[in-house]
Each structure stands twice: as structure tokens, then as C-alpha cells.
Design a protein around this motif. Structure first.
Motif, PDB file in Angstrom:
ATOM      1  N   MET A   1       0.680  -1.200  -0.191  1.00  0.00           N
ATOM      2  CA  MET A   1       0.060   0.170   0.001  1.00  0.00           C
ATOM      3  C   MET A   1       0.808   1.213   0.093  1.00  0.00           C
ATOM      4  SD  MET A   1      -3.371  -0.280   2.418  1.00  0.00           S
ATOM      5  CE  MET A   1      -3.896  -1.808   2.726  1.00  0.00           C
ATOM      6  N   GLU A   4      -0.366   7.309   1.624  1.00  0.00           N
ATOM      7  CA  GLU A   4      -1.504   7.752   1.569  1.00  0.00           C
ATOM      8  C   GLU A   4      -2.810   7.295   1.837  1.00  0.00           C
ATOM      9  OE1 GLU A   4       0.264   8.152  -1.290  1.00  0.00           O
ATOM     10  OE2 GLU A   4       1.265  10.119  -0.972  1.00  0.00           O
ATOM     11  N   ARG A   5      -2.649   5.574   1.307  1.00  0.00           N
ATOM     12  CA  ARG A   5      -3.795   4.729   1.681  1.00  0.00           C
ATOM     13  C   ARG A   5      -3.547   4.323   2.999  1.00  0.00           C
ATOM     14  NH1 ARG A   5      -5.537  -0.196  -2.522  1.00  0.00           N
ATOM     15  NH2 ARG A   5      -7.636  -0.298  -1.249  1.00  0.00           N
ATOM     16  N   ASP A   6      -2.334   4.035   3.485  1.00  0.00           N
ATOM     17  CA  ASP A   6      -2.110   3.468   4.782  1.00  0.00           C
ATOM     18  C   ASP A   6      -2.775   4.739   5.918  1.00  0.00           C
ATOM     19  OD1 ASP A   6      -1.067   1.346   4.149  1.00  0.00           O
ATOM     20  OD2 ASP A   6       0.839   1.859   4.498  1.00  0.00           O
ATOM     21  N   VAL A  44     -12.396   0.697   2.455  1.00  0.00           N
ATOM     22  CA  VAL A  44     -11.238   0.975   1.522  1.00  0.00           C
ATOM     23  C   VAL A  44     -11.374  -0.085   0.336  1.00  0.00           C
ATOM     24  CG1 VAL A  44      -8.744   0.685   1.586  1.00  0.00           C
ATOM     25  CG2 VAL A  44      -9.703   2.013   3.221  1.00  0.00           C
TER      26      VAL A  44
END
Length: 64
Positions: A1, A4-6, A44
Motif C-alpha cells: 500500500m 496515503e492509503r495507509d 477502503v
């Protein structure tokens, strides 16, 4: 990942855990994932699919 997604996943988990889901109280075996973790992962994971389906519906509506 990506970072930003984390960060999004962590922020979403904290928001859901603090404001949406009540703590579990009861007997029995503890679940492998908490309710907050499950909701955050579902949002998500399924978020892009929902966006794509809405875009496809909008494109269909425009062609009518």
C-alpha cells in the motif's frame, strides 16, 4: 500500500472506532477482526468499486 492509503485506512479506523462502533461486551470467543477493523477494510476495499459503478450508471444515463 502507499503511504496515503495507509494514512487513510488508519484515520478511517480511528474515526469508526471512536464514533461509530460501540465496544463489544459479552461472553464467548473474541473475533479475529474487530467491528471497526472490518468496516474500515470494507470501505477502503469496496470504495473504488462503488465509484466505478456510479460512473458507469452516470455514463449510461448520459447516453439515454
Amino acid at each position: 500500500m502507499t503511504k496515503e492509503r495507509d494514512a487513510l485506512l488508519a484515520a478511517l479506523y480511528v474515526l469508526v472506532d471512536d464514533h461509530v462502533v460501540a465496544p463489544r461486551a459479552g461472553r464467548g470467543r473474541q473475533p479475529l477482526l474487530s467491528d471497526s477493523e472490518l468496516i474500515a477494510l470494507a470501505v477502503v476495499t469496496l470504495g473504488p468499486l462503488v465509484v466505478m459503478s456510479n460512473l458507469l450508471l452516470f455514463a449510461y444515463w448520459l447516453r439515454q
